[in-house]
Design a protein around this motif. Structure first.
Motif, short mmCIF file in Angstrom:
data_model
loop_
_atom_site.label_atom_id
_atom_site.label_comp_id
_atom_site.label_asym_id
_atom_site.label_seq_id
_atom_site.Cartn_x
_atom_site.Cartn_y
_atom_site.Cartn_z
N ASP A 37 0.83 -1.38 0.08
CA ASP A 37 -0.08 -0.05 -0.07
C ASP A 37 0.98 1.27 0.02
OD1 ASP A 37 -2.36 -1.51 -0.05
OD2 ASP A 37 -2.20 -1.53 2.31
N LEU A 38 2.22 0.86 -0.05
CA LEU A 38 3.05 2.33 -0.12
C LEU A 38 2.43 3.39 -1.00
CD1 LEU A 38 5.85 3.36 0.45
CD2 LEU A 38 6.83 2.38 -1.33
N PRO A 39 2.37 3.43 -2.17
CA PRO A 39 1.88 4.69 -2.99
C PRO A 39 0.70 5.41 -2.29
CG PRO A 39 2.08 2.84 -4.54
CD PRO A 39 2.27 2.05 -2.93
N PHE A 40 -0.14 4.77 -1.69
CA PHE A 40 -1.52 5.19 -1.05
C PHE A 40 -1.15 5.51 0.49
CE2 PHE A 40 -2.41 1.88 -3.94
CZ PHE A 40 -2.74 2.71 -5.21
N GLU A 41 -0.38 5.03 1.09
CA GLU A 41 -0.28 5.21 2.50
C GLU A 41 0.94 6.51 2.59
OE1 GLU A 41 -1.81 4.48 5.29
OE2 GLU A 41 -2.94 3.00 4.31
N ASN A 42 1.90 6.57 1.49
CA ASN A 42 2.89 7.58 1.42
C ASN A 42 2.98 8.06 0.29
OD1 ASN A 42 5.23 8.84 1.98
ND2 ASN A 42 6.35 7.31 2.98
N VAL A 43 2.10 9.19 0.16
CA VAL A 43 1.83 9.79 -1.21
C VAL A 43 3.36 10.64 -1.53
CG1 VAL A 43 0.36 11.58 -2.15
CG2 VAL A 43 -0.79 9.99 -0.59
N GLY A 44 3.79 11.06 -0.65
CA GLY A 44 5.28 11.86 -0.87
C GLY A 44 6.00 11.13 -1.81
N PHE A 45 6.30 9.74 -1.36
CA PHE A 45 7.08 8.75 -2.02
C PHE A 45 6.38 8.70 -3.49
CE2 PHE A 45 9.03 5.09 -3.25
CZ PHE A 45 10.07 5.28 -3.22
N TRP A 46 5.09 8.60 -3.53
CA TRP A 46 4.49 8.48 -5.01
C TRP A 46 5.00 9.82 -5.83
CZ3 TRP A 46 -1.26 7.08 -5.96
CH2 TRP A 46 -1.51 7.14 -7.37
N GLY A 47 5.02 10.88 -5.24
CA GLY A 47 5.44 12.01 -5.85
C GLY A 47 6.70 12.15 -6.19
N LEU A 48 7.70 11.55 -5.20
CA LEU A 48 9.02 11.48 -5.49
C LEU A 48 9.24 10.49 -6.61
CD1 LEU A 48 12.13 12.02 -4.66
CD2 LEU A 48 11.72 9.99 -3.36
N SER A 49 8.66 9.36 -6.74
CA SER A 49 8.80 8.62 -7.93
C SER A 49 8.15 9.20 -9.34
CB SER A 49 7.91 7.35 -7.66
OG SER A 49 8.60 6.45 -6.56
N ALA A 50 7.25 10.09 -9.03
CA ALA A 50 6.68 10.67 -10.23
C ALA A 50 7.71 11.55 -10.61
CB ALA A 50 5.51 11.53 -10.00
N GLY A 51 8.64 12.40 -9.99
CA GLY A 51 9.52 13.30 -10.35
C GLY A 51 10.47 12.37 -11.15
N LEU A 52 11.14 11.30 -10.61
CA LEU A 52 11.98 10.52 -11.36
C LEU A 52 11.61 10.21 -12.85
CD1 LEU A 52 14.50 8.94 -11.31
CD2 LEU A 52 13.46 7.03 -10.42
N PHE A 53 10.24 9.87 -12.99
CA PHE A 53 9.97 9.24 -14.12
C PHE A 53 9.73 10.40 -15.29
CE2 PHE A 53 9.23 5.64 -12.16
CZ PHE A 53 8.86 4.41 -12.97
N VAL A 54 9.29 11.56 -14.77
CA VAL A 54 9.22 12.85 -15.58
C VAL A 54 10.62 13.27 -15.93
CG1 VAL A 54 8.63 15.25 -15.55
CG2 VAL A 54 7.04 13.67 -14.45
N VAL A 55 11.59 13.30 -15.00
CA VAL A 55 12.73 13.48 -15.58
C VAL A 55 13.51 12.83 -16.74
CG1 VAL A 55 15.33 13.57 -14.85
CG2 VAL A 55 13.49 14.48 -13.51
N PHE A 56 13.26 11.26 -16.52
CA PHE A 56 13.59 10.73 -17.48
C PHE A 56 12.70 10.67 -18.94
CE2 PHE A 56 15.89 8.08 -14.56
CZ PHE A 56 16.96 7.57 -15.23
N GLY A 57 11.57 11.15 -18.74
CA GLY A 57 10.68 11.41 -19.91
C GLY A 57 11.06 12.79 -20.58
N TRP A 58 11.68 13.65 -19.85
CA TRP A 58 12.27 14.74 -20.35
C TRP A 58 13.56 14.67 -21.27
CZ3 TRP A 58 16.91 17.32 -19.02
CH2 TRP A 58 16.99 18.72 -19.76
#
Length: 366
Positions: free
Chosen positions: A142-163
């Motif tokens: 349940d990590l992404p839902f219990e720790n939304v901040g970590f979801w955001g950190l992972s999102a930033g990583l994926f956006v950087v690689f997309g860029w």
């Protein structure tokens, strides 16, 4: 200076036959029997130098640091007790990796002056139980839902690689968006590997995840960290490919807005789940167990101890535990000023004794 203080100022007051409660910063006795045989060296030296030299004896080792309750008792000896009671706050720590027995000092220690013979201890009680601790591992999914901040950190990583991928497509007669839609997974990999920034980002990712892997062996650390980085990289490539494919009929600013939005939200979810699965699997090999439980932020299974010393020198330890803590509180509308101002507003379990009171007899005086 610390040793001089304890040896002279404190040690001068220790009399033959005295019984000692020794409070230390962390349960080094556990770590010394897991993967670090020298962890108990300092505490063993302290006992020899300050306590045993004055013909006194440590009856109780008491510590916190690790966020659970664990009680070890001496096997066939004078009844010495080792207690960890660090469940006063923060996240819960696991108990299923606690050794069933301890040998102190451990045979693997290279300390030439270590106490001999070694003393054996057995695990009497832990809170939560080992079985309950093992079941709680699945909560990491349940990590992404219990720790939304970590979801955001992972999102930033994926956006950087997309860029980085879109930056690698600049140049040529066809628009970047159109070229991105036609890329296969292998094309995306090649674009990243042709980019200096892309290769640098991959190396940073491998280094970060290898550092995150809690292993003393460099080989194991880089192997596990490399596997974790590879899984994250596969997730990044797949997310970029899927996001571009889903938006293949769009163009212009709307495409880029939705592409990075989808890559961030969906990729962040995928990246978080990859980390969650890694932590769950790694714990089975005794790796990143602390991070597995810290990431869940479990507020339950709090504990503390109360000590009672009677006029005969008998010490009684009362270990108190609360399995489920209250999540909400409300102001009390009645009561005396000296009573608590707040009371639980929701389900919780009342305090109880984790185990029967532990009675520690003093050392027999000469």
């Amino acid at each position: 200076p610390q040793l001089r203080y304890f040896d002279q100022t404190v040690g001068s007051q220790v009399q033959p036959g005295d019984s000692v409660i020794l409070c230390s910063a962390k349960p080094s006795w556990v770590k010394s029997n897991l993967d670090h045989p020298e962890a108990f060296v300092n505490l063993d030296y302290f006992v020899r130098k300050v306590v045993t030299n004055h013909q006194a004896d440590v009856r109780l080792f008491l510590t916190g640091d690790t966020h659970h309750y664990a009680h070890y008792e001496e096997v066939g000896g004078q009844g010495r007790q080792l207690i960890t009671a660090g469940g006063g706050g923060a996240y819960l720590s696991n108990t299923h990796h606690l050794p069933s027995e301890l040998e102190l000092p451990p045979p693997g220690s290279r300390d030439p002056g270590k106490s001999t013979p070694s003393t054996r201890y057995r695990l009497a009680t832990c809170f939560p139980t080992r079985e309950r601790s093992m079941k709680m591992r699945k909560g990491i999914l349940d990590l992404p839902f219990e720790n939304v901040g970590f979801w955001g950190l992972s999102a930033g990583l994926f956006v950087v690689f997309g860029w980085l991928v879109t930056s690698g497509l600049r140049g040529g007669g066809v628009g970047i968006a159109d070229r991105l839609k036609d890329l296969t997974a292998m094309d995306i990999v090649q674009v990243l590997l042709r980019s200096t920034l892309g290769v640098g980002a991959l190396l940073v990712l491998v280094w970060a995840l290898a550092t995150f892997t809690q292993k003393d062996s460099a080989l194991k650390r880089w192997t596990l960290g490399g596997v974790h980085a590879l899984l994250q990289f596969v997730a990044v490539v797949a997310s970029i490919r899927v996001a571009a494919w889903l938006l293949r009929d769009l163009d212009g600013p709307l495409f880029w807005l939705l592409f990075f939005g989808l890559l961030g939200a969906g990729g962040g979810l995928v990246g978080s789940m990859v980390t969650a699965v890694y932590l769950y699997v790694a714990d089975h090999f005794g790796c990143n167990s602390n991070e597995l439980f810290a990431a869940q932020r479990i507020p339950d299974y709090k504990c503390f101890v109360r000590l009672h010393l009677d006029d005969r020198g008998m010490l009684t330890v009362y270990p108190v535990g609360i399995e489920k803590t209250a999540r909400k509180w409300k102001l009390r509308t009645e009561g005396e000023p000296h009573e608590p101002w707040f009371e639980p507003d929701g389900p919780y379990t009342p305090p109880r004794l984790i185990e029967p009171p532990i009675r520690v007899a003093p050392m027999a005086r000469p």
